[in-house]
Design a protein around this motif. Structure first.
Motif, mmCIF file in Angstrom:
data_model
loop_
_atom_site.group_PDB
_atom_site.id
_atom_site.type_symbol
_atom_site.label_atom_id
_atom_site.label_comp_id
_atom_site.label_asym_id
_atom_site.label_seq_id
_atom_site.Cartn_x
_atom_site.Cartn_y
_atom_site.Cartn_z
ATOM 1 N N THR A 49 49.277 46.144 40.154
ATOM 2 C CA THR A 49 50.531 46.675 40.700
ATOM 3 C C THR A 49 50.845 45.990 42.030
ATOM 4 O O THR A 49 49.986 45.948 42.917
ATOM 5 C CB THR A 49 50.409 48.194 40.931
ATOM 6 O OG1 THR A 49 49.989 48.823 39.711
ATOM 7 C CG2 THR A 49 51.727 48.779 41.375
ATOM 8 N N PRO A 50 52.059 45.452 42.206
ATOM 9 C CA PRO A 50 52.407 44.837 43.490
ATOM 10 C C PRO A 50 52.461 45.886 44.594
ATOM 11 O O PRO A 50 52.904 47.021 44.379
ATOM 12 C CB PRO A 50 53.788 44.218 43.228
ATOM 13 C CG PRO A 50 54.355 45.003 42.084
ATOM 14 C CD PRO A 50 53.179 45.391 41.246
ATOM 15 N N ALA A 55 48.263 43.227 46.140
ATOM 16 C CA ALA A 55 48.416 43.926 44.865
ATOM 17 C C ALA A 55 47.192 44.796 44.640
ATOM 18 O O ALA A 55 46.106 44.518 45.155
ATOM 19 C CB ALA A 55 48.598 42.939 43.719
ATOM 20 N N ARG A 56 47.387 45.842 43.860
ATOM 21 C CA ARG A 56 46.306 46.771 43.542
ATOM 22 C C ARG A 56 45.812 46.509 42.130
ATOM 23 O O ARG A 56 46.609 46.407 41.196
ATOM 24 C CB ARG A 56 46.799 48.215 43.661
ATOM 25 C CG ARG A 56 45.741 49.275 43.388
ATOM 26 C CD ARG A 56 46.350 50.663 43.457
ATOM 27 N NE ARG A 56 45.375 51.708 43.231
ATOM 28 C CZ ARG A 56 45.669 53.008 43.145
ATOM 29 N NH1 ARG A 56 46.934 53.381 43.284
ATOM 30 N NH2 ARG A 56 44.720 53.897 42.922
ATOM 31 N N VAL A 57 44.489 46.408 41.975
ATOM 32 C CA VAL A 57 43.862 46.182 40.670
ATOM 33 C C VAL A 57 43.117 47.456 40.285
ATOM 34 O O VAL A 57 42.258 47.927 41.021
ATOM 35 C CB VAL A 57 42.888 44.992 40.705
ATOM 36 C CG1 VAL A 57 42.214 44.815 39.352
ATOM 37 C CG2 VAL A 57 43.612 43.724 41.114
ATOM 38 N N GLU A 58 43.455 48.013 39.105
ATOM 39 C CA GLU A 58 42.799 49.231 38.616
ATOM 40 C C GLU A 58 42.178 48.947 37.253
ATOM 41 O O GLU A 58 42.871 48.466 36.346
ATOM 42 C CB GLU A 58 43.803 50.365 38.466
ATOM 43 C CG GLU A 58 44.529 50.752 39.733
ATOM 44 C CD GLU A 58 45.680 51.691 39.437
ATOM 45 O OE1 GLU A 58 45.442 52.905 39.349
ATOM 46 O OE2 GLU A 58 46.809 51.191 39.266
ATOM 47 N N PHE A 77 42.159 46.251 46.168
ATOM 48 C CA PHE A 77 43.346 45.483 46.530
ATOM 49 C C PHE A 77 42.983 44.001 46.584
ATOM 50 O O PHE A 77 41.857 43.635 46.954
ATOM 51 C CB PHE A 77 43.899 45.942 47.880
ATOM 52 C CG PHE A 77 44.609 47.270 47.816
ATOM 53 C CD1 PHE A 77 45.931 47.333 47.396
ATOM 54 C CD2 PHE A 77 43.956 48.454 48.150
ATOM 55 C CE1 PHE A 77 46.595 48.547 47.331
ATOM 56 C CE2 PHE A 77 44.604 49.671 48.085
ATOM 57 C CZ PHE A 77 45.928 49.715 47.676
ATOM 58 N N ILE A 78 43.938 43.157 46.210
ATOM 59 C CA ILE A 78 43.723 41.714 46.246
ATOM 60 C C ILE A 78 44.761 41.075 47.160
ATOM 61 O O ILE A 78 45.884 41.569 47.311
ATOM 62 C CB ILE A 78 43.795 41.093 44.840
ATOM 63 C CG1 ILE A 78 45.098 41.486 44.111
ATOM 64 C CG2 ILE A 78 42.581 41.487 44.014
ATOM 65 C CD1 ILE A 78 45.265 40.830 42.754
ATOM 66 N N PHE A 93 45.977 35.578 42.064
ATOM 67 C CA PHE A 93 47.117 36.231 42.713
ATOM 68 C C PHE A 93 47.682 35.279 43.760
ATOM 69 O O PHE A 93 46.951 34.786 44.637
ATOM 70 C CB PHE A 93 46.661 37.536 43.363
ATOM 71 C CG PHE A 93 47.751 38.258 44.103
ATOM 72 C CD1 PHE A 93 48.834 38.790 43.431
ATOM 73 C CD2 PHE A 93 47.688 38.396 45.493
ATOM 74 C CE1 PHE A 93 49.833 39.459 44.116
ATOM 75 C CE2 PHE A 93 48.682 39.061 46.178
ATOM 76 C CZ PHE A 93 49.764 39.600 45.484
ATOM 77 N N LEU A 94 48.994 35.015 43.698
ATOM 78 C CA LEU A 94 49.631 34.040 44.576
ATOM 79 C C LEU A 94 50.835 34.660 45.270
ATOM 80 O O LEU A 94 51.614 35.410 44.660
ATOM 81 C CB LEU A 94 50.073 32.808 43.773
ATOM 82 C CG LEU A 94 48.962 32.025 43.049
ATOM 83 C CD1 LEU A 94 49.566 30.981 42.140
ATOM 84 C CD2 LEU A 94 48.019 31.383 44.057
ATOM 85 N N ARG A 95 50.982 34.312 46.554
ATOM 86 C CA ARG A 95 52.125 34.789 47.325
ATOM 87 C C ARG A 95 53.062 33.659 47.725
ATOM 88 O O ARG A 95 54.240 33.872 47.946
ATOM 89 C CB ARG A 95 51.635 35.476 48.615
ATOM 90 C CG ARG A 95 51.005 36.830 48.397
ATOM 91 C CD ARG A 95 52.028 37.874 48.035
ATOM 92 N NE ARG A 95 53.150 37.924 48.977
ATOM 93 C CZ ARG A 95 54.229 38.655 48.794
ATOM 94 N NH1 ARG A 95 54.348 39.374 47.703
ATOM 95 N NH2 ARG A 95 55.193 38.667 49.679
ATOM 96 N N GLY A 96 52.552 32.421 47.815
ATOM 97 C CA GLY A 96 53.344 31.302 48.305
ATOM 98 C C GLY A 96 54.366 30.836 47.284
ATOM 99 O O GLY A 96 54.437 31.338 46.163
ATOM 100 N N PRO A 97 55.204 29.843 47.663
ATOM 101 C CA PRO A 97 56.211 29.327 46.729
ATOM 102 C C PRO A 97 55.551 28.630 45.549
ATOM 103 O O PRO A 97 54.430 28.146 45.642
ATOM 104 C CB PRO A 97 57.005 28.329 47.586
ATOM 105 C CG PRO A 97 56.061 27.942 48.677
ATOM 106 C CD PRO A 97 55.232 29.143 48.959
#
Length: 600
Positions: A49-50, A55-58, A77-78, A93-97
């Protein structure tokens, strides 16, 4: 701010990226947001989940667990760059462009301003073909490439190869839609060669909305025009496939489209079969998983491991095996494990509880009867020995059989055939005998209460199963296992035992062994109101401080039986079930301990 995303770095769909703009449920089930074709993955394995910049990993109760950066987690959380392993699939998990990697949601196919030169109905029969033989060859190649392989990706790649050969296409791709999903962003891309197809192109939306196949060509201003075709396939109201092919030489003709439509129709049938096959396969895997979970033999003690090792040693043979142990120690679970580990695991495991079957019916249950007439009736009257042909027959409390039946069983095993009493018909027998008893069969044989020939067979492989009081270090593991199992089955919130409740369980003698422990925790879960099981929910919880002088096992066992009788209002049948022991065992212990029952 750039939307977070997940990149598949290892496993099915490697290189694909997914926007993480909503919670994603990941697993094998076709109802998941990200479907993984991986047997080591559970049907609903995990949820991501963002949550702002992270993001949260369950973990959703998966069998093999969810790992974040190599560590198993249940809820974590990641951050940017963290890796999540689900089965054999690794997600980053990626946040950049976006860096231009091979993703589903980038460009590279026909340009956004490509013109739709023609629409072709996918429902009406295609026009006559210039080269029917080439289409027939392509169909043959498609079917040959998928022979015996009901898999969506295999069928998709076979279709793309056939289209390249049939149309002279330079590139082909297909979007495989998740069942019931209308969103092409959720679809899986398969392409030859590796390419990037943007599902947000106007002509993709047009094909999916109008359900018309499209012939595309680039705008006239393009120096190197790219010609393409798009073919949507729907199953009911939802899209199933979207097929794309392009080339730079010669625009596609309606004859090309007619040939492609024929091929895509056959491929869509193969894809639908693969979907059904995958669903059935998922259900079978889940069924087997439930069976294995229900048969799980929990324990890490030395005594427990000795039993498991003994089962593994004798499993590969074919000799009869006898499990000896008190009531409720899990002898039938051990017998099922033996069968599952044996070469006969594909055959049936037929269990007969000799003590619970009325004596006048036991012989017919084991050996069958010829009283009915006709071949169909004979099949209905077959006994457990016949039903277990090619597998294993388990006789629980085998000493409850009368001596003539024991002699007949020994003869059938020795001769590998069963002679019907009515008519003398011979029935071949190929079943491995696995038996269990809570009594000393050698002493019974010496006194004439057990047949020596049958004992000689069973003595070839005798495995003692220890009582729970001899493996007390397993009580916390077993208690946790039963607590979670019963809470899940009854949809209760109970999650853990209080420290005091666990101490009581660890000090109790468990005359009914593992079965009694399961029964006690089932009752506690049923009566529970919150997440923790307190001592007062246990039927034998002490009303005051424990007296060291009364902690001898005989004293504790006697007290447990008295409390169970009092709790059950002296109904011995109910008390025996609560304790996890048989009625005769309870009567014997009442007599041994001199417990006086109130007059009714």
């Amino acid at each position: 701010m750039t939307a977070p995303r997940l990149r598949i770095e290892q496993g099915d769909g490697q290189g694909r990226e997914l926007d993480l703009n909503r919670p994603l449920v990941i697993g094998r089930s076709s109802s998941c947001d990200l479907v993984l074709n991986d047997e080591s993955c559970s049907r609903t394995h995990a949820r991501i989940t963002p949550d702002g910049a992270r993001a949260r990993v369950e973990d959703l109760g998966s069998t093999n667990g969810t790992l974040v950066n190599g560590e198993r987690v249940t809820d974590a959380f990641i951050e940017d760059g963290d890796r999540v392993m689900i089965g054999g699939t690794v997600l980053r998990f990626l946040r950049g462009p976006a860096d231009g990697g091979a993703t589903v949601i980038l460009s590279g196919a026909a340009r956004e301003d490509a013109n739709v030169r023609a629409e072709v109905s996918t429902e009406r029969a295609p026009a006559a073909l210039k080269s029917p033989q080439s289409v027939l060859d392509a169909v043959t190649n498609l079917i040959e490439a998928t022979r015996g392989l009901l898999d969506r990706q295999v069928a998709a790649r076979a279709l793309l190869n056939a289209l390249i050969g049939l149309l002279g296409a330079e590139r082909c791709a297909v979007l495989l839609f998740r069942p019931g999903s209308l969103d092409p962003l959720d679809a899986q891309l398969v392409s030859i060669p590796e390419m990037r197809l943007d599902p947000r192109r106007p002509w993709v939306r047009q094909a999916l909305t109008t359900r018309q196949a499209l012939i595309l060509e680039d705008a006239k201003t393009s120096k190197r025009p790219l010609h393409g075709i798009v073919i949507p396939v729907h199953h009911g109201v939802a899209p199933q496939l979207l097929v794309y092919a392009d080339r730079r030489k010669n625009p596609f003709s309606e004859e090309d489209m007619a040939a492609a439509l024929r091929l895509v129709r056959i491929a869509s049938a193969l894809d639908q079969s693969a979907l059904v096959h995958q669903q059935m396969r998922d259900e079978l895997i889940e069924h087997r998983s439930r069976i294995h979970r229900s048969r799980r033999i929990v324990g890490e003690s030395r005594a427990h491991q000795e039993v498991i090792n003994a089962v593994r040693r004798v499993a590969l043979g074919n000799q009869p095996v006898l499990f000896v142990g008190e009531t409720g120690t899990g002898k039938e679970l051990c017998a099922r494990l033996l069968h599952d580990l044996s070469p006969r695991s594909a055959g049936r495991f037929v269990a007969v509880n000799c003590s619970a079957t009325p004596e006048e019916q036991l012989e017919a249950e084991v050996f069958g009867t010829d009283q009915a007439e006709g071949a169909a009736a004979l099949a209905e009257q077959s006994g457990a020995l016949e039903r277990a042909h090619g597998g294993s027959i388990f006789l629980d409390e085998v000493d409850a059989m009368d001596l003539p039946s024991q002699a007949r069983l020994a003869s059938a095993l020795r001769e590998r055939r069963l002679v019907r009493e009515a008519g003398g018909r011979e029935v071949p027998i190929d079943a491995r005998l696995v038996a269990a008893s809570d009594r000393d069969l050698s002493s019974l044989a010496q006194s004439g209460a057990f047949h020596e020939d049958l004992l000689a067979f069973l003595a070839l492989g005798t495995i003692p199963v220890p009582p729970l009081r001899d493996r007390r270090e397993d009580i916390p593991l077993l208690a946790d296992h039963f607590l979670k199992t019963h809470a899940r089955n009854m949809n209760r919130q109970a999650r853990r035992l209080s420290a005091d409740a666990l101490k009581i369980l660890a000090s109790y003698p468990w005359p009914g062994n593992v079965r009694e422990l399961s029964n006690v925790l089932e009752r506690a879960v049923m009566l529970s109101q919150g997440e923790e099981i307190a001592p007062e929910l246990l039927p034998f919880a002490p009303s005051g401080p424990l007296d060291p002088a009364t902690l001898a096992l005989c004293h504790v066992e006697k007290a447990a039986i008295e409390r169970a009788l009092e709790y059950c209002r002296y109904r011995k049948g109910l008390a025996a079930r609560t304790l996890g022991i048989s009625w005769p065992t309870l009567n014997k212990k009442i007599s041994d301990y001199g417990i006086v029952l109130p007059e009714r």
